[in-house]
Design a protein around this motif. Sequence first.
Motif, PDB file in Angstrom:
ATOM      1  N   SER A  97     -34.791 -80.152   3.435  1.00 15.48           N
ATOM      2  CA  SER A  97     -36.203 -80.306   3.306  1.00 15.48           C
ATOM      3  C   SER A  97     -36.621 -81.841   3.225  1.00 15.48           C
ATOM      4  CB  SER A  97     -36.885 -79.767   2.060  1.00 15.48           C
ATOM      5  OG  SER A  97     -36.257 -80.159   0.892  1.00 15.48           O
ATOM      6  N   GLN A 154     -38.027 -83.257   6.740  1.00 15.78           N
ATOM      7  CA  GLN A 154     -39.397 -83.447   6.524  1.00 15.78           C
ATOM      8  C   GLN A 154     -39.638 -85.077   6.952  1.00 15.78           C
ATOM      9  OE1 GLN A 154     -40.345 -82.070   2.664  1.00 15.78           O
ATOM     10  NE2 GLN A 154     -41.958 -81.159   3.834  1.00 15.78           N
ATOM     11  N   ARG A 190     -38.269 -76.780  10.408  1.00 17.15           N
ATOM     12  CA  ARG A 190     -38.121 -76.854   9.246  1.00 17.15           C
ATOM     13  C   ARG A 190     -38.797 -75.849   8.114  1.00 17.15           C
ATOM     14  NH1 ARG A 190     -41.561 -81.057   9.272  1.00 17.15           N
ATOM     15  NH2 ARG A 190     -42.849 -80.793   7.525  1.00 17.15           N
ATOM     16  N   THR A 245     -38.125 -74.608   4.102  1.00 13.97           N
ATOM     17  CA  THR A 245     -37.983 -75.699   3.095  1.00 13.97           C
ATOM     18  C   THR A 245     -37.903 -75.133   1.692  1.00 13.97           C
ATOM     19  OG1 THR A 245     -40.187 -76.077   3.543  1.00 13.97           O
ATOM     20  CG2 THR A 245     -38.846 -77.720   4.606  1.00 13.97           C
ATOM     21  N   ARG A 246     -38.791 -74.356   1.463  1.00  7.72           N
ATOM     22  CA  ARG A 246     -38.991 -73.780   0.066  1.00  7.72           C
ATOM     23  C   ARG A 246     -37.584 -73.105  -0.448  1.00  7.72           C
ATOM     24  NH1 ARG A 246     -43.522 -71.969  -1.612  1.00  7.72           N
ATOM     25  NH2 ARG A 246     -44.140 -73.922  -1.247  1.00  7.72           N
ATOM     26  N   GLU A 269     -35.252 -75.959  -1.233  1.00  9.36           N
ATOM     27  CA  GLU A 269     -35.481 -76.665  -2.205  1.00  9.36           C
ATOM     28  C   GLU A 269     -35.111 -75.896  -3.582  1.00  9.36           C
ATOM     29  OE1 GLU A 269     -39.169 -78.232  -2.089  1.00  9.36           O
ATOM     30  OE2 GLU A 269     -38.560 -79.646  -0.590  1.00  9.36           O
ATOM     31  N   GLN A 317     -44.158 -79.587  -3.493  1.00  5.97           N
ATOM     32  CA  GLN A 317     -44.219 -78.892  -2.163  1.00  5.97           C
ATOM     33  C   GLN A 317     -44.774 -77.419  -2.523  1.00  5.97           C
ATOM     34  OE1 GLN A 317     -42.287 -76.283  -0.669  1.00  5.97           O
ATOM     35  NE2 GLN A 317     -42.165 -76.955   1.379  1.00  5.97           N
ATOM     36  N   SER A 342     -38.809 -87.771  -0.885  1.00  3.17           N
ATOM     37  CA  SER A 342     -37.853 -87.205   0.321  1.00  3.17           C
ATOM     38  C   SER A 342     -36.943 -88.343   0.413  1.00  3.17           C
ATOM     39  CB  SER A 342     -38.603 -86.879   1.348  1.00  3.17           C
ATOM     40  OG  SER A 342     -39.375 -85.790   1.275  1.00  3.17           O
TER      41      SER A 342
END
Lengths: 68, 242, 526
Positions: C82, C86, C93, C97-98, C101, C159, C208
């Motif tokens: 992520s 990002q 991505r 990403t969720r 993370e 996020q 990030s």
Amino acid sequence: MNFPMQLPVFSFFYWLVNTPGLGGICIALLSGGAIIVGSLIVRWVQGGGDSGESETYSYPTPALHKEE
Amino acid sequence: MPRWGMVIDLDKCVACQGCSIACRFENNTPAVSPEEALQGRSIRWNDVFPLPIDPAEDKDVYPNVTTRYLTRPCMHCENPPCIKVCPVQATYKDEEGIVRMNYARCIGCRLCTVACPYGVRYFNWYAPEWEGSLSEHLNPDRIEAPGDLEGPAVRPRGVVEKCTFCIHRLQKARLQAEAEQRDFRPDEYVPACVETCPAKARYFGDLDNPDSTVAQLNKSSRAFVELEEAGTHPKVTYLREG
Amino acid sequence: MLKVNPRDKTRLVDPLFAAPGWRFWLAVVFLLAVIGWGASMYLRQLTYGLGETGMDRPVYWGIYMVNFIFLIGVSMAGTLISAALQLTNIEWRRPITRIAETLTVFGLLVASLQLLFDIGRPDRLLNVVQYGRLQSPLLWDANSLTLYILTSILALYLQLLPDIALLRDNCPANAPWWRRALYTRLGLGWKGYRSQWGRLQKAITVISIAIIPIGVSLHTITSWVFSTTVQPGWKSTILGPYFVIGAIFSGIGMLFIVMTLAWRLLKLDEYIQARHYRALGWLFIVMSALWFYFTYTENLTLVAEQEAYEFPVLASKLWGSYSFSFWGMVALMVVAFWIMVVPKLLPALLRRVVVFQPRFALASTGAALVAAFFLISPQPAVTHAALMDLNTNTFGWLMVIGFVACAGLGISFWLKQHPAVSSVAAGACVVAGMWLERWNIVIPTLTHPRLIPYTIYLPSPVEISLSAASLALLALMFLVFFKLFPVISIWEVSEGRVVEDAQSRVEIPLPEPNEPNPLQSWGSRR
């Protein structure tokens, strides 16, 4: 064992790494700092809602920030 | 301020393990059950073991044996790998060079046991137990202060322990000198293993005093230290056989 | 009032409010049972002492430490996927990403639990704060771990924020009150104004950037716990980067598994597609190559110097008591590399060649099994004697390996057609292989000390139960979390949809031709 430990600067460094409690202070500072900075960031993001705009968006696109 | 050190003469040592037993009773080290001992959980602050250490390497047939014995207390290194990794300063080197262990503060992370190249540090896997009336005859000596517990004090479960050069004996000798209102002399104190050794193979004393026996013997051409390459600078020196 | 795309609503929002089916409850009950069993074992360990584990002198650390390193390694995926993707603004991505993370946060939480299992006096844990000494590598780890956990929670939350607000505004009428309250509280009055979005995206960028060095520091510091000692096999300079590479590698492997599970269980065909597997696959191959490079480098110096105390550690891995875990690890990594690389190399033309057909793979597997069985099973005395001859034996096992390689060739085309299956298989190989790698780093050095006889370490039932319970806890956290929050980042996917739609409408012109160089064209006819 020829390390110049008697030099004040090295004794100070050794005191720094060898004193019990300083590590705890370091952890406290780091985690406390992270929590404070984190909550400030969250508040700052949340504060974006006070600007009195009318239109809301469910998702952003790069064009949304062009004018700023 | 003395700097305590020990010399072990391997020429005199008969590997009787008297030092190990004396240490056990002086310092209240519990004996573990045979099964536990087989699993490598016995606690011997002062260990006596054959060399080579790996039995598989010992291929000699009697009478052509070259097996030797080593008696091993804590080396009380000048540059101890164990104290450098302790996260809470439960183990530390005091001004007299003794590497001490505070049972009241140890969190049992075992990084010091992992870091010690000599394997002199032991962990209390279970709470200590003594068989029968042995538990009534423990050494009552202990070093105690708020947040501090050292010496022969019975160790709680889950902490690390090790040879302390019988730190309680040093304390006692100091207190005696104080009570008699005179200066403490370094030759008033020896650890239990040195006192017991029937072959008089162990010497103990102040390394900083050039006239002391240990300082003299340290200069001997037979003198060597274990695992010199580890850079720990032990204060326990051995005198080579032959 | 935030509106949600109807497609996302049916796929991502509505299932969150649907009553969980019997499969969900079955999984929860099963996981809770495993966790309960582990908890009872932990109580046992707490009551009697760490003697209940298989640890002893000199093996002062066991699989708790292995699990710790492994789990923080797995958690590296989130940072990489992520944050790094990002920052570089890579489009594919978005749907993962969720998951990445969440993997970071939960992996770290379960990893810190391993430390609690491992220490002898958990009641004195706060001594680390009260008497913390900065010289100890454990304290560096404590600092880095706390910072990493806090930062990754913040990254996950930021996020998640627009999606929580979306859920708050799209709660069905029959949603239970506590979920309404949860989303309202966590949504922080997010409205989705232009300025809010601007701030949120700036904040995400800052986090990030911050989380990448923090993540790298955690893995490096964990390796320093080992490499700052003077123990044979550990005092190595390469351990730091080796841990980081291994962490990213196992993270991607775990990500493959989790995202495929999410895709299959939640029917996310629209979001998780072949291109994600392809893109992540390239990353996976790069990490795989790096991993082989580091493993080779780490061991080469030990082989070359053959130092008296270090070489026995390596020897135990190459042909001694740990050869099983070492060569098992290598085999798993080779298989993973094969699964990801060979199908990509095969041109479609070769499809008709018999070597590349599944039936050939089946036949080769059968041959390999028969040959292996012949080598292992008891044989008549004469055959046995012949087989025990070193040349014959080696030849026999080479034959088995040859058959397995043939099976690998045969399955390659099938793998090419099933990217998800092959990715999950490779991911599982790598996750298992990386666990073994951590084992191979921690345990053989401990069992081969200098002044203590060599020993062998086997984890006790207590340790195995606690490890299983940790995995179950990780799974349960995922299960509960993704029942409360969308598994795909709705706002990121919506943005991606618009961006890609716009991009597909843009016609990219041909490149502009250069003027011919007058010197080059001198003398030639115009």
